[in-house]
Design an enzyme around this catalytic site. Structure first.
Site, PDB file in Angstrom:
ATOM      1  N   ASP A  18      12.490  27.153 -34.377  1.00 20.57           N
ATOM      2  CA  ASP A  18      11.623  25.984 -34.245  1.00 20.57           C
ATOM      3  C   ASP A  18      11.352  25.343 -35.611  1.00 20.57           C
ATOM      4  O   ASP A  18      11.397  26.021 -36.641  1.00 20.57           O
ATOM      5  CB  ASP A  18      10.303  26.417 -33.589  1.00 20.57           C
ATOM      6  CG  ASP A  18       9.533  25.241 -33.023  1.00 20.57           C
ATOM      7  OD1 ASP A  18      10.088  24.135 -32.951  1.00 20.57           O
ATOM      8  OD2 ASP A  18       8.351  25.442 -32.659  1.00 20.57           O
ATOM      9  N   ASN A  66      14.953  20.610 -23.029  1.00 15.17           N
ATOM     10  CA  ASN A  66      15.377  19.770 -24.160  1.00 15.17           C
ATOM     11  C   ASN A  66      16.133  18.498 -23.737  1.00 15.17           C
ATOM     12  O   ASN A  66      16.259  17.563 -24.518  1.00 15.17           O
ATOM     13  CB  ASN A  66      16.230  20.559 -25.162  1.00 15.17           C
ATOM     14  CG  ASN A  66      15.418  21.497 -26.033  1.00 15.17           C
ATOM     15  OD1 ASN A  66      15.914  22.523 -26.475  1.00 15.17           O
ATOM     16  ND2 ASN A  66      14.159  21.158 -26.307  1.00 15.17           N
TER      17      ASN A  66
HETATM   18  C1  FPP Z   1      13.619  23.254 -32.465  1.00 12.95           C
HETATM   19  O1  FPP Z   1      13.211  22.388 -33.497  1.00 12.95           O
HETATM   20  C2  FPP Z   1      15.043  23.338 -32.431  1.00 12.95           C
HETATM   21  C3  FPP Z   1      15.840  22.951 -31.397  1.00 12.95           C
HETATM   22  C4  FPP Z   1      15.332  22.364 -30.143  1.00 12.95           C
HETATM   23  C5  FPP Z   1      17.280  23.071 -31.439  1.00 12.95           C
HETATM   24  C6  FPP Z   1      17.817  24.148 -32.319  1.00 12.95           C
HETATM   25  C7  FPP Z   1      19.180  23.758 -32.645  1.00 12.95           C
HETATM   26  C8  FPP Z   1      19.820  24.014 -33.801  1.00 12.95           C
HETATM   27  C9  FPP Z   1      19.305  24.861 -34.876  1.00 12.95           C
HETATM   28  C10 FPP Z   1      21.148  23.400 -34.058  1.00 12.95           C
HETATM   29  C11 FPP Z   1      22.203  23.670 -33.050  1.00 12.95           C
HETATM   30  C12 FPP Z   1      22.382  25.121 -32.787  1.00 12.95           C
HETATM   31  C13 FPP Z   1      23.525  25.788 -32.916  1.00 12.95           C
HETATM   32  C14 FPP Z   1      23.590  27.217 -32.533  1.00 12.95           C
HETATM   33  C15 FPP Z   1      24.731  25.168 -33.458  1.00 12.95           C
HETATM   34  P1  FPP Z   1      12.351  21.122 -33.112  1.00 12.95           P
HETATM   35  O2  FPP Z   1      13.258  19.946 -33.111  1.00 12.95           O
HETATM   36  O3  FPP Z   1      11.629  21.370 -31.832  1.00 12.95           O
HETATM   37  O4  FPP Z   1      11.350  21.053 -34.291  1.00 12.95           O
HETATM   38  P2  FPP Z   1       9.894  20.408 -34.261  1.00 12.95           P
HETATM   39  O5  FPP Z   1       9.057  21.275 -33.354  1.00 12.95           O
HETATM   40  O6  FPP Z   1       9.475  20.498 -35.680  1.00 12.95           O
HETATM   41  O7  FPP Z   1      10.050  18.998 -33.775  1.00 12.95           O
END
Ligand code: FPP
Length: 249
Positions: A18, A66
């Site tokens: 996250d 998502n």
């Molecule tokens: C949460 O951060 C993260 C995600 C919803 C996606 C995670 C994806 C990756 C790290 C990249 C793709 C993965 C792979 C395995 C290639 P957020 O966007 O919810 O952060 P925030 O809460 O600060 O908005």
């Protein structure tokens, strides 16, 4: 502090990655730049997990919820996944890491499904290290899918309702079907204290570590710190401290 002995190293670590969006926003960057940095962290953490001796690592890469994000963020994440799979194939083979997925991957874009199948096929015989990507995953969806498949197995006479138990049912979860053990340790980055529909049944006895560090900043030192914290915990699985002592002696 000395490093944990092998028995105290979690065999399966599940991670809620996250904070990519907030990390980017704090730097005046687009959210996708945070996800790009997050992909670099994925490689760092998979390598670090092997060095520490963690056999299985499960990453929550895309949840069923998502899809509700802005379309350009969803397609950006799918593009990153495709890029990651193409780039990591050789690295996974070199390090003998098997790739597995949990989630409704059949609903992902076809190019991503193709890459996933290619990497899974190329790594399927590795047994020592496993990377599990949770993709289009949600615990409630997983339970609904498992209940459907279990009911179908009962109807077909492959399961008996009189034998219904956690052991028989859990084989129909995505994890049970793939032979993935329950996580010993859950890590969530970026300060949120939630499970967010991730492996809710499998985390029944997991230790949990929440860190304020955003996923793009997470690295080997942070993973090691979580493992050290795990080693300090007493896992009782419903028993008392006194009952555990003879086993430890
Ligand atoms: C949460 O951060 C993260 C995600 C919803 C996606 C995670 C994806 C990756 C790290 C990249 C793709 C993965 C792979 C395995 C290639 P957020 O966007 O919810 O952060 P925030 O809460 O600060 O908005």
């Amino acid at each position: 502090m000395s490093s944990p002995s092998p028995g105290q190293i979690p065999q399966h670590v599940a991670i809620i990655m996250d904070g990519n969006g907030r990390w980017a926003k704090q730097r005046g960057l687009p959210r996708l730049e945070g996800h790009r940095r997050g992909v670099e962290t994925v490689r760092t953490v998979v390598d670090a997990a092997r060095e520490i001796g963690i056999r299985t690592i499960t990453l929550y890469a895309f949840s069923v919820e998502n899809w509700k994000r802005p379309p350009e963020e969803v397609s950006g994440l799918m593009g990153l996944l495709d890029y990651f799979l193409k780039r990591e194939l050789n690295n996974l083979i070199k390090n003998r890491v098997r790739l597995l997925t949990i989630g409704r991957t059949e609903e992902l874009p076809e190019n991503v499904q193709r890459e996933l199948n290619r990497v899974k096929e190329a790594t399927k015989d590795f047994t020592e290290w496993t990377l599990v990507l949770a993709l289009n995953y949600g615990s409630r969806t997983e339970v609904a899918d498992a209940a459907r498949d279990y009911a179908a197995a009962v109807q077909a006479g492959h399961e008996q309702l009189t034998d219904a138990s956690w052991d028989s049912f859990s084989r129909y979860l995505y994890t049970g079907a793939a032979g993935i053990p329950d996580p010993d340790l859950l890590i969530r980055t970026s300060g949120e204290l939630r499970i967010s529909n991730f492996l809710m049944l499998q985390l029944a006895y997991a230790e949990m570590v929440f860190t304020p560090v955003a996923w793009p900043e997470f690295g080997k030192a942070e993973l090691q710190a979580a493992v050290d914290e795990f080693a300090r915990r007493e896992r009782r699985f419903g028993q008392t401290t006194e009952q555990l002592k003879p086993a430890r002696a």
